[in-house]
Motif scaffolding. Structure first.
Motif, PDB file in Angstrom:
ATOM      1  N   ALA A   7       0.836  -1.206   0.000  1.00  0.00           N
ATOM      2  CA  ALA A   7       0.000   0.000   0.000  1.00  0.00           C
ATOM      3  C   ALA A   7       0.860   1.240   0.000  1.00  0.00           C
ATOM      4  N   ARG A   8       1.951   1.210   0.813  1.00  0.00           N
ATOM      5  CA  ARG A   8       2.837   2.362   0.837  1.00  0.00           C
ATOM      6  C   ARG A   8       3.491   2.585  -0.525  1.00  0.00           C
ATOM      7  N   ARG A   9       3.845   1.441  -1.200  1.00  0.00           N
ATOM      8  CA  ARG A   9       4.592   1.558  -2.464  1.00  0.00           C
ATOM      9  C   ARG A   9       3.781   2.235  -3.561  1.00  0.00           C
ATOM     10  N   PHE A  10       2.565   1.793  -3.799  1.00  0.00           N
ATOM     11  CA  PHE A  10       1.927   2.410  -4.956  1.00  0.00           C
ATOM     12  C   PHE A  10       0.806   3.396  -4.609  1.00  0.00           C
ATOM     13  N   LYS A  11       0.492   3.602  -3.282  1.00  0.00           N
ATOM     14  CA  LYS A  11      -0.444   4.677  -2.957  1.00  0.00           C
ATOM     15  C   LYS A  11       0.273   5.902  -2.391  1.00  0.00           C
TER      16      LYS A  11
END
Length: 669
Positions: A60-64
């Motif tokens: 979630a951190r990577r692509f949001k």
């Protein structure tokens, strides 16, 4: 904070979403946390019943783009676009998940930096089994932007390809299923074959083949050839919706699935009817040009042979005529007469050869073709015999032709005799004529103008294509040795060409032959072009014959000796010259009463000699003795012509006529 969130949900009493099931062992909160924390390709996080984010994994951190502290405690609706939030999509998603246990959708989502990405989102409700109460939601999101871009690119490519195929109108491009059923249809197919899509889709492609090809199994063989060879390419007749046939070029390629199984065929058809017609016309034009060049070459050869043969016959006939007067023995006279008859047949042969070569002497005049044929009626019937019926067809308004009546009569008789030989069991000979107006591109290939088409048709055996192609060549005959010279049609061909017309043959084996002679209308030719002077055989006899000093010019020693002998026998003194230059020298040093010259000589032709003599010695009368008719324009204008070969009587008349002309001219001066 994340651990606290997992503990607060009391994982031992919660139904874990299917997407997060682990194959072996009890799913503890710790193991679940480790699993979720290791995933980076998926955003896996949890929501409370109100949709507030309570956990956040590395994916979630990577692509949001949000860190844990930035998003935990915030409503998940912030990932949605303003349009979707305004439409209440986040609430509907949670409502459906709570009601059915699951919600799945694809759509645009928003990153922290405001950029959008295409996401696949799955929301599973987390339910307390004991109470059935929704404790929260497990949410899994995948970034499908690259896949969507690829899908969109593929869709655009497919759309462009579809538009391309649909936009093509010169080719019929369509597909068949594995059984040969039409499955789609482009605009080119509709234009070429005439069917609208709803009229042909679902029908078998064999509909386009001729009944004969369908009976022979050609459609099935074509599909099998495409399967066996990877492609099948053929040309042949196909049928449009209206029943009209067209010549088609067809390419069929098999379409295979990933396993290599044939699932259909791609078919491209092009209408080549017009190209085939143009190619056929081009081939016909090339063949006509080849034939014309061949005939022209044969004409030059034949004309040259006839000219030389004429010279030989001139010497033979003159010598025989002189020798005959010196012999009194009847047996020897009979032998000489026999030799003269043979030489006379040679004269007829050379005249036909010159006719083919378009070098014969023609007396051009208006000829009423219908009257000429009518006057030949008895001669034709006697020549054809009782087994052949003659039919004629001439319109009342038939124009007069520009022709030599004697030559045209001989041509018609020749054609009639050929027709008789083709009808040994009898039949019908039809002779007729029509007025024709020739324009650009006419089948006859003649220059624009008005013509008369004289036709002679029989119901005989006809000719095959090979024989027809050789029919007008000199010495070609199908009548057997001794039964024909092979110069009949050649003579007619040469005469027609020399008159500015054309000879055309049509023949089919077993159905007869039609010969057409195209002749220019008299008003279009005779009034426009001067007629060549014919051989003058009449003379004014009101003069006393006297011995003359005659200059005889010929490069052929045999002919020159013969001419000299004939003139000396008539009582004249003869000075010989073997060339034009030598003749000029003789004229400069002698008093000459008459000049007799050949035309075809090297260095200086007879026509050139006559021109110079006319300028330097205008009072010397001239006789042009030649076997050629195609003299240069203006050559020998006003000069008497003496055709080779000639008898002594012809020579005597020409001499007397030339001298009479000089006397008349002197008196007028």
């Amino acid at each position: 904070m994340r651990n606290a969130a997992f503990s607060a949900l009391d994982m031992s009493n919660i139904k874990v979403p299917n997407v997060l099931q682990i194959a072996e062992g009890p799913v503890t909160a710790e193991r679940y946390r480790l699993l979720v924390e290791s995933v980076t390709d998926y955003a896996i996080y949890m929501l409370d019943p109100q949709g507030t984010v309570i956990s956040w994994n590395p994916g979630a951190r990577r692509f949001k783009g949000y860190e844990d502290h930035e998003i935990i405690g915030q409503p998940f609706s912030r990932f949605y676009t303003e349009e979707d939030r305004a439409a209440g999509l986040p609430e509907r998603a949670l409502g459906q998940a709570a009601e059915t246990g699951r919600f799945e959708s694809e759509g645009w989502r928003v990153r922290k930096d405001g950029t959008r990405f295409w996401a696949n989102a799955v929301i599973d409700a987390i339910i307390n089994p004991a109470t059935g109460r929704v404790l929260g939601y497990a949410k899994v999101t995948r970034d499908l932007t690259e896949r969507r871009q690829a899908d969109e690119a593929l869709r655009r490519s497919e759309e462009k390809f579809r538009l391309l195929v649909q936009g093509v109108t010169d080719y019929a491009i369509y597909m068949l299923d594995a059984d040969g059923i039409v499955t789609n249809w482009n605009a080119g197919a509709q234009r070429i074959k005439g069917y609208a899509p709803d009229e042909i889709i679902g029908r078998h492609f064999s509909l386009f083949y001729t009944p004969e090809d369908r009976e022979k199994g050609e459609p099935q063989r074509t599909l099998q050839a495409a399967i066996d060879n990877g492609s099948a390419e053929k040309e042949g007749w196909r049928i449009r919706k209206n029943g009209e046939t067209f010549w088609a070029s067809v390419v069929i390629d098999p379409i295979r699935d990933d396993a290599g199984e044939v699932i259909g065929f791609a078919k491209v058809t092009r209408d080549l009817t017009e190209q085939r017609k143009v190619q056929a016309e081009l081939d016909a034009a090339r063949e006509a040009l080849f034939q014309a060049q061949k005939i022209e070459a044969l004409g030059q050869l034949t004309g040259g042979v006839a000219h030389d043969f004429n010279n030989l016959l001139t010497a033979v006939l003159g010598s025989l005529e002189l020798v005959r007067r010196q012999i009194g023995d009847e047996r020897q006279l009979n032998l000489i007469d026999n030799a003269i008859k043979g030489a006379s047949r040679g004269i007829s042969l050379t005249q036909r050869m010159l006719s083919f070569a378009r070098k014969q002497e023609l007396a051009l005049q208006p000829v009423a073709v219908d009257v000429l044929v009518a006057e030949m009626g008895d001669l034709l019937q006697r020549s054809l015999g009782p087994l052949i019926r003659i039919e004629t067809d001439f319109p009342a308004d038939l124009a007069t032709a520009a022709a030599d009546s004697n030559q045209l009569e001989a041509a018609v008789l020749n054609l009639a005799v050929n027709a008789r030989d083709a009808m040994p069991e009898g039949g019908v000979l039809r002779v007729g004529a029509k007025n024709e107006s020739v324009g650009r591109g006419h089948r006859s290939g003649l220059p624009d103008g008005d013509y008369i088409r004289l036709s002679v048709a029989d119901t005989g055996s006809g000719m095959d294509a090979k024989t027809l192609a050789q029919a007008t060549e000199p010495f070609f005959t199908t009548k057997g040795v001794g039964k024909g010279t092979g110069l009949g049609l050649s003579m007619v061909h040469g005469m027609a060409e020399q008159l500015g017309g054309r000879l055309q043959l049509t023949s089919h084996v077993g159905r007869g032959t039609t010969v057409e002679i195209w002749l220019p209308v008299a008003s279009a030719i005779i009034t426009a072009e001067p007629v060549q002077l014919p051989v003058e055989t009449k003379m004014e006899t009101a003069m006393e014959p006297r011995p003359l000093t005659v200059l005889a010019v010929d490069d052929d020693a045999l002919v020159l000796m013969n001419t000299t002998a004939l003139l000396e026998d008539l009582g004249h003194k003869v000075i010989e010259a073997s060339s034009g230059r030598e003749a000029l020298s003789v004229l400069e040093n002698n008093e000459i009463d008459l000049l007799i010259t050949d035309h075809a000589m090297p260095q200086m032709t007879g026509a050139q000699l006559i021109t110079e003599v006319g300028q330097r010695w205008p009072n010397v009368p001239v006789i042009l003795a030649t076997g050629y008719a195609d003299l240069p324009a203006g050559a020998g204008a006003g000069v008497l012509r003496l055709n080779k070969p000639f008898w002594q009587a012809d020579l005597e008349k020409a001499v007397n006529a030339a001298m009479a002309r000089r006397t008349t001219a002197a008196a007028a001066a």
